[in-house]
Design a protein around this motif. Structure first.
Motif, PDB file in Angstrom:
ATOM      1  N   SER A   1       0.851  -1.194   0.000  1.00 27.33           N
ATOM      2  CA  SER A   1       0.000   0.000   0.000  1.00 27.33           C
ATOM      3  C   SER A   1       0.883   1.239   0.000  1.00 27.33           C
ATOM      4  O   SER A   1       2.095   1.162   0.227  1.00 27.33           O
ATOM      5  N   GLY A   2       0.219   2.386  -0.178  1.00 25.88           N
ATOM      6  CA  GLY A   2       0.944   3.646  -0.146  1.00 25.88           C
ATOM      7  C   GLY A   2       1.490   3.952   1.236  1.00 25.88           C
ATOM      8  O   GLY A   2       2.635   4.407   1.388  1.00 25.88           O
ATOM      9  N   ALA A   3       0.674   3.703   2.254  1.00 29.81           N
ATOM     10  CA  ALA A   3       1.129   3.975   3.624  1.00 29.81           C
ATOM     11  C   ALA A   3       2.375   3.154   3.936  1.00 29.81           C
ATOM     12  O   ALA A   3       3.331   3.663   4.536  1.00 29.81           O
TER      13      ALA A   3
ATOM     14  N   PHE B   1      -0.851  14.454   2.594  1.00 30.31           N
ATOM     15  CA  PHE B   1      -1.421  13.172   3.020  1.00 30.31           C
ATOM     16  C   PHE B   1      -0.450  12.066   2.640  1.00 30.31           C
ATOM     17  O   PHE B   1      -0.021  11.978   1.495  1.00 30.31           O
ATOM     18  N   HIS B   2      -0.109  11.223   3.638  1.00 32.69           N
ATOM     19  CA  HIS B   2       0.864  10.169   3.358  1.00 32.69           C
ATOM     20  C   HIS B   2       0.423   8.785   3.820  1.00 32.69           C
ATOM     21  O   HIS B   2       1.209   7.841   3.734  1.00 32.69           O
ATOM     22  N   GLY B   3      -0.814   8.659   4.317  1.00 31.17           N
ATOM     23  CA  GLY B   3      -1.296   7.345   4.726  1.00 31.17           C
ATOM     24  C   GLY B   3      -1.856   7.378   6.128  1.00 31.17           C
ATOM     25  O   GLY B   3      -1.883   8.420   6.785  1.00 31.17           O
TER      26      GLY B   3
ATOM     27  N   GLU C   1       4.418  15.707  -1.817  1.00 32.74           N
ATOM     28  CA  GLU C   1       3.673  15.211  -2.976  1.00 32.74           C
ATOM     29  C   GLU C   1       3.880  16.231  -4.098  1.00 32.74           C
ATOM     30  O   GLU C   1       3.692  17.429  -3.876  1.00 32.74           O
TER      31      GLU C   1
ATOM     32  N   LYS D   1      -1.194   2.778  -5.334  1.00 32.53           N
ATOM     33  CA  LYS D   1      -2.408   3.087  -6.098  1.00 32.53           C
ATOM     34  C   LYS D   1      -2.347   2.568  -7.542  1.00 32.53           C
ATOM     35  O   LYS D   1      -2.482   1.382  -7.775  1.00 32.53           O
TER      36      LYS D   1
ATOM     37  N   ASP E   1       6.458  11.583  -2.481  1.00 39.53           N
ATOM     38  CA  ASP E   1       5.330  10.668  -2.339  1.00 39.53           C
ATOM     39  C   ASP E   1       4.533  10.739  -3.637  1.00 39.53           C
ATOM     40  O   ASP E   1       3.786  11.684  -3.879  1.00 39.53           O
TER      41      ASP E   1
ATOM     42  N   VAL F   1       2.446   8.313  -4.555  1.00 38.00           N
ATOM     43  CA  VAL F   1       1.416   7.277  -4.440  1.00 38.00           C
ATOM     44  C   VAL F   1       0.214   7.624  -5.320  1.00 38.00           C
ATOM     45  O   VAL F   1      -0.346   6.763  -5.991  1.00 38.00           O
ATOM     46  N   GLN F   2      -0.145   8.905  -5.342  1.00 36.97           N
ATOM     47  CA  GLN F   2      -1.299   9.305  -6.165  1.00 36.97           C
ATOM     48  C   GLN F   2      -0.867   9.827  -7.540  1.00 36.97           C
ATOM     49  O   GLN F   2      -1.546   9.612  -8.537  1.00 36.97           O
TER      50      GLN F   2
ATOM     51  N   GLU G   1      -5.056  14.526  -1.568  1.00 38.15           N
ATOM     52  CA  GLU G   1      -6.142  14.623  -0.580  1.00 38.15           C
ATOM     53  C   GLU G   1      -6.269  16.061  -0.068  1.00 38.15           C
ATOM     54  O   GLU G   1      -7.336  16.474   0.371  1.00 38.15           O
TER      55      GLU G   1
ATOM     56  N   ASN H   1       5.406   4.593   2.253  1.00 35.87           N
ATOM     57  CA  ASN H   1       5.894   5.781   2.958  1.00 35.87           C
ATOM     58  C   ASN H   1       6.516   5.432   4.299  1.00 35.87           C
ATOM     59  O   ASN H   1       7.528   6.009   4.695  1.00 35.87           O
TER      60      ASN H   1
END
Ligand code: PLP
Length: 408
Positions: A105-107, A139-141, A191, A253, A224, A226-227, A196, A110
């Motif tokens: 997962s992204g969390a 937002f990082h998780g 990011e 993601k 980050d 992730v998105q 988010e 990170n």
């Protein structure tokens, strides 16, 4: 229990109430279309929050997943496996990175990045060099460490004590960052486009300035992605469209196109601080996940797909602007590639949730990024006609909300 007996109401009976899903239950998807239990059709402009980057049930991903399902599902990290090695090689060939760590997962990606940054500082400098700087609204998780690094204090409420050594400063404000960074900083995490937090792109000078400060204070720069990663902004990774290269990059993601997988990418310089036994996770490098992600990378990292993201993003923005010219409902439309935010005018501030529900009633799936911003993150290969049809439905939803408000 047959499928028809499973209803949205059951959610409230049997699920921990940390989510409040929409009232319909999707059962099937194809490309950018989704169908619910009653066979109602929806246009999907969400990709499951920027995840199903190639749409639902892309034939190449279905094929690879089925092929791998007949070979081997899981081995543990006591053994390595071919799909994981192939994916790591492809990611290192396609990016700045020399080494890859896989997770789910992204969390988790990170969490690994923050731990690696501290370990690297501890190995090369001293234990006091442990501070992590992050940005307000980031937002990082949701693990305790990543939620602490994230810049939205509401997500930490009730979970204290949280890990220490984490500082926040306003995004896109280099002077404020200069006041905070010091020899104790081990990493700055950002990011490239805050997701988010409301779809807020980083200014190019800010990104350059952050890199320079990292170099000056021997801190690692963590992106980050992730998105923003895996083609979402029109580059394979968003850093590629800046002048800078991070030391660590996190991806999740869209990387799995809907199959859970995360990755932390880094350099030969930094990676050795995660020596044998320092970090790990049971499912990291799972062959099913890596086989699918390998095919996602293969499909996305093509000029026609990445150029298409830019072109489709421009179409989406143009359609939103046309809606805005008629309804004056957005005060800002912004973003990059196919990660677009439309911020509601003050009169509708805080009411993004109403638009999601009204859109759903029109047969459209959209997202919010905080209470004031509608977020659009469709499949990277969504047909142009689905963008137009989806935004026509959005306009109907806006009409309905505005008319209802006028009638009050
Ligand atoms: C930028 C960013 N980082 C990290 C995460 C956390 O990813 P996950 O939910 O897979 O743990 C998210 C999720 O929205 C995100 O947008």
């Amino acid at each position: 229990m047959s499928t028809s007996q499973v209803t949205r109401a059951l959610f409230n009976e049997v699920m921990v109430p940390n989510y409040n899903p929409q009232q319909m239950v999707p059962v099937r998807g194809q490309g950018s279309r989704v169908w619910d239990q009653d066979d109602n059709e929806y246009i999907d402009l969400t990709s499951g929050i920027a995840v199903t980057s190639l749409g639902h049930c892309h034939p190449a991903l279905v094929r690879v997943l089925k092929e791998q399902a007949d070979k081997v599902w899981h081995l543990s990290n006591v053994y390595t496996n071919e799909p994981a090695l192939q994916l790591a090689q492809a990611l290192t060939r396609a990016t700045f990175a020399d080494k890859v760590f896989f997770c789910n997962s992204g969390a988790e990606a990170n969490e690994a990045a923050f731990k690696l940054a501290r370990k690297y500082a501890s190995d090369h400098f001293d234990e006091d060099k442990n501070e992590i700087i992050s940005f307000v609204q980031s937002f990082h998780g949701r693990t305790l460490f990543t939620v602490t690094v994230g810049g939205q204090p509401k997500y930490c409420q009730g979970f204290k004590p949280v890990p220490g050594g984490v500082h926040h400063t306003p995004f896109n404000d280099l002077d404020a960052l200069k006041q905070l960074v010091s020899d104790k900083t081990c990493a700055i995490v950002m990011e490239p486009v805050q997701g988010e937090g409301g779809i807020i792109p980083a200014d190019p000078e800010f990104v350059r300035g952050v890199r320079e400060l990292c170099d000056q204070f021997n801190a690692l720069l963590i992106f980050d992605e992730v998105q923003t990663g895996m083609g979402r902004t029109g580059s394979l990774y968003a850093y590629m469209d800046t002048d800078v290269t991070p030391d660590i990059l996190t991806s999740a993601k869209g990387l799995g196109g809907g199959f859970p997988v995360g990755a932390m990418l880094t350099t030969d310089k930094v990676a050795p601080s995660f020596s044998v036994g320092t970090h790990g996770t049971t499912y990291g490098g799972n062959p099913l996940a890596c086989a699918v992600a390998g095919e996602v990378l293969n499909q996305v990292n093509r000029p026609e797909v990445l150029d298409g993201v830019q072109q489709k993003g421009a179409l989406l923005v143009a359609e939103l602007e046309a809606i805005n010219a008629r309804h004056n409902i957005f005060k800002d439309i912004r973003g990059k590639g196919l990660l677009i935010g439309a911020e509601l005018v003050d009169e509708w501030a805080g009411k993004a949730g109403l638009f999601l529900a009204a859109a759903r009633e029109q047969g459209l799936m959209i997202l919010m990024a905080g209470p004031n911003v509608l977020r659009f993150a469709p499949s990277l290969i969504i047909p142009d006609e689905d963008i137009r049809a989806g935004l026509h439905k959005l306009e109907l939803a806006i009409d309905q909300l505005v008319n209802a408000a006028d009638a009050d």
